[in-house]
Scaffold this motif. Structure first.
Motif: not given
Length: 110
Positions: A50-51, A58, A60, A64, A67
């Protein structure tokens, strides 16, 4: 006013300050633990997938989180039960660790 009464009043008047300091320290400790769970304690660590800016993560592979902005209920459910390819951590992490990482993530994305 007798001296004892003055001391008692001074103590009572300062009591809210002590509660505020204690509350701040407890919140800071919880946030620190939450970040530690996210970055290192959970295995695999959350940041691998997870970001999340608050954790300098960071990843991917998974969503995210900055968001997605999940609330505490969604974070807790995902951590405890897993979701998609994410493994469940409900039997691996302690209640304190789950509470801390849940609050950390939800607060970070608010």
């Amino acid at each position: 006013m007798p001296h004892f009464a003055h001391q008692r009043w001074a103590f009572l008047a300062s009591f809210p300050f002590f509660l505020l300091v204690f509350s701040f320290q407890a919140h800071a400790q919880s946030a620190d633990l939450g970040k530690q769970v996210f970055t290192t304690i959970a295995q695999p660590p959350c940041g691998l997938c997870h970001k999340l800016a608050a954790a300098d993560a960071t990843g991917e592979i998974g969503p995210n989180l900055d968001e997605l902005k999940p609330n505490e209920e969604k974070v807790r459910r995902a951590v405890e039960r897993g979701v998609g390819n994410m493994p469940p951590f409900g039997e691996v992490l302690s209640k304190e660790q789950i509470d801390a990482v849940t609050k950390f993530v939800a607060d970070a994305v608010r």
